[in-house]
Design an enzyme around this catalytic site. Structure first.
Site, PDB file in Angstrom:
ATOM      1  CG  HIS A 170      -2.000  -0.936   1.283  1.00 28.87           C
ATOM      2  ND1 HIS A 170      -2.202  -1.809   2.327  1.00 28.87           N
ATOM      3  CD2 HIS A 170      -3.003  -1.152   0.397  1.00 28.87           C
ATOM      4  CE1 HIS A 170      -3.298  -2.525   2.079  1.00 28.87           C
ATOM      5  NE2 HIS A 170      -3.800  -2.156   0.916  1.00 28.87           N
ATOM      6  CB  CYS A 257      -3.583  -2.079   8.841  1.00 28.62           C
ATOM      7  SG  CYS A 257      -1.944  -2.126   8.304  1.00 28.62           S
TER       8      CYS A 257
HETATM    9  C1  CIR Z   1      -3.985  -7.772   2.987  1.00 33.39           C
HETATM   10  O1  CIR Z   1      -3.193  -8.266   2.193  1.00 33.39           O
HETATM   11  O2  CIR Z   1      -4.974  -7.158   2.623  1.00 33.39           O
HETATM   12  C2  CIR Z   1      -3.730  -7.958   4.471  1.00 33.39           C
HETATM   13  N1  CIR Z   1      -3.114  -9.230   4.678  1.00 33.39           N
HETATM   14  C3  CIR Z   1      -2.879  -6.846   5.021  1.00 33.39           C
HETATM   15  C4  CIR Z   1      -3.548  -5.506   4.972  1.00 33.39           C
HETATM   16  C5  CIR Z   1      -2.746  -4.434   5.592  1.00 33.39           C
HETATM   17  N2  CIR Z   1      -3.455  -3.200   5.549  1.00 33.39           N
HETATM   18  C6  CIR Z   1      -2.874  -2.023   5.484  1.00 33.39           C
HETATM   19  O3  CIR Z   1      -1.666  -1.919   5.389  1.00 33.39           O
HETATM   20  N3  CIR Z   1      -3.666  -0.964   5.464  1.00 33.39           N
END
Ligand code: CIR
Length: 264
Positions: A170, A257
């Site tokens: 991201h 997150c």
């Molecule tokens: C994903 O791949 O969507 C999750 N395993 C990790 C999401 C992390 N979110 C973020 O950095 N905002």
């Protein structure tokens, strides 16, 4: 009831969600799958929630979702602004149902705007600097999301700009805001010249995932596992509260997150 009446004691409300017992089935893009301990992830997440409380947030803790492995990462399901909140449409199909409960949780606090197909958007791809929203064009978020956000937020005077994200999941894995006009940035993943009027603090080259920090007022929640970058942030006079975030890092998650921060 207005949100200020709901939270007359605190300046901020944080929405969090408990770790899913299915966390081991999380999405992974840049990392190799390794065992994730639900117990350790839960302990570390609990400490994160305590940290949010200790800096004065009211915490709304949503129940764990057994069928949604990545649902602890609530940031991706919404973008909360002062005037309005945007319900996203996450780029991973396995994550799209996460927004249903986030919509309900945000409703008392903000008028809601919805991102719709063909747009996909993860909240982790957004870095906002005042009225400019930088949106990472990543494996999760697309040009249609830029177009929809720009159109729907124009009445509130926001500008939306796309930034290509190739080397990390991201945009917020590569850059996050840590103070007024101050960005924490990993120069291996994003070009600092995209942010000409900002003071840039670079992550230490030995700390790959160190560019993600949660800023709440003047308080910063930051991973304990990046001491060299933490020292740089402290040298700028920034106020850090460190938490261990190693277990959810195996699920490609970081500190931003795990919460949606609402200014009351
Ligand atoms: C994903 O791949 O969507 C999750 N395993 C990790 C999401 C992390 N979110 C973020 O950095 N905002």
């Amino acid at each position: 009831m207005s949100h200020s009446m709901l939270n007359s004691m605190s300046n901020y409300t944080a929405i969090t969600r408990k770790v899913s017992p299915a966390i081991e089935k999380c999405e992974l893009t840049h990392l190799v799958r390794e065992p994730i301990s639900f117990e350790v992830a839960t302990q570390q997440h609990t400490a994160y929630v305590e940290c949010l409380k200790s800096i004065g947030c009211d915490v709304v803790s949503l129940e764990a979702e057994a069928d949604l492995p990545d649902s602890v990462f609530v940031e991706d399901a919404a973008l909360v602004l002062d005037e309005v909140a945007v319900i996203t449409r996450p780029g991973a199909v396995s994550r799209q149902a996460e927004v249903n409960t986030i919509r309900v949780a945000l409703k008392p606090y903000r008028e809601l705007i919805e991102i719709e197909a063909p747009a996909t958007l993860d909240g982790g791809d957004i870095v906002r600097i005042d009225k400019t929203i930088y949106l990472g064009l990543s494996t999760r978020s697309n040009q249609a999301a830029i177009d929809q956000l720009a159109e729907r937020l124009r009445p509130y005077n926001y500008t939306v700009k796309g930034i290509e994200v190739k080397d990390c999941l991201h945009l917020k894995s590569a850059v996050s805001i840590v103070g007024k006009d101050i960005l924490l940035l990993n120069p291996a993943w994003i070009d600092a010249s995209l942010f000409p009027n900002m003071t840039i603090i670079e992550t230490d080259p030995s700390e790959d995932f160190a560019a993600n920090a949660v800023l709440i007022g003047e308080d910063i929640i930051y991973p304990e596992e990046f001491p060299k970058t933490a020292a740089k942030l402290r040298a700028h006079g920034l106020k850090l509260h460190t938490v261990l975030a190693t277990e959810l890092a195996k699920a490609e998650g970081a500190v931003t997150c795990c919460s949606l921060i609402i200014k009351n």
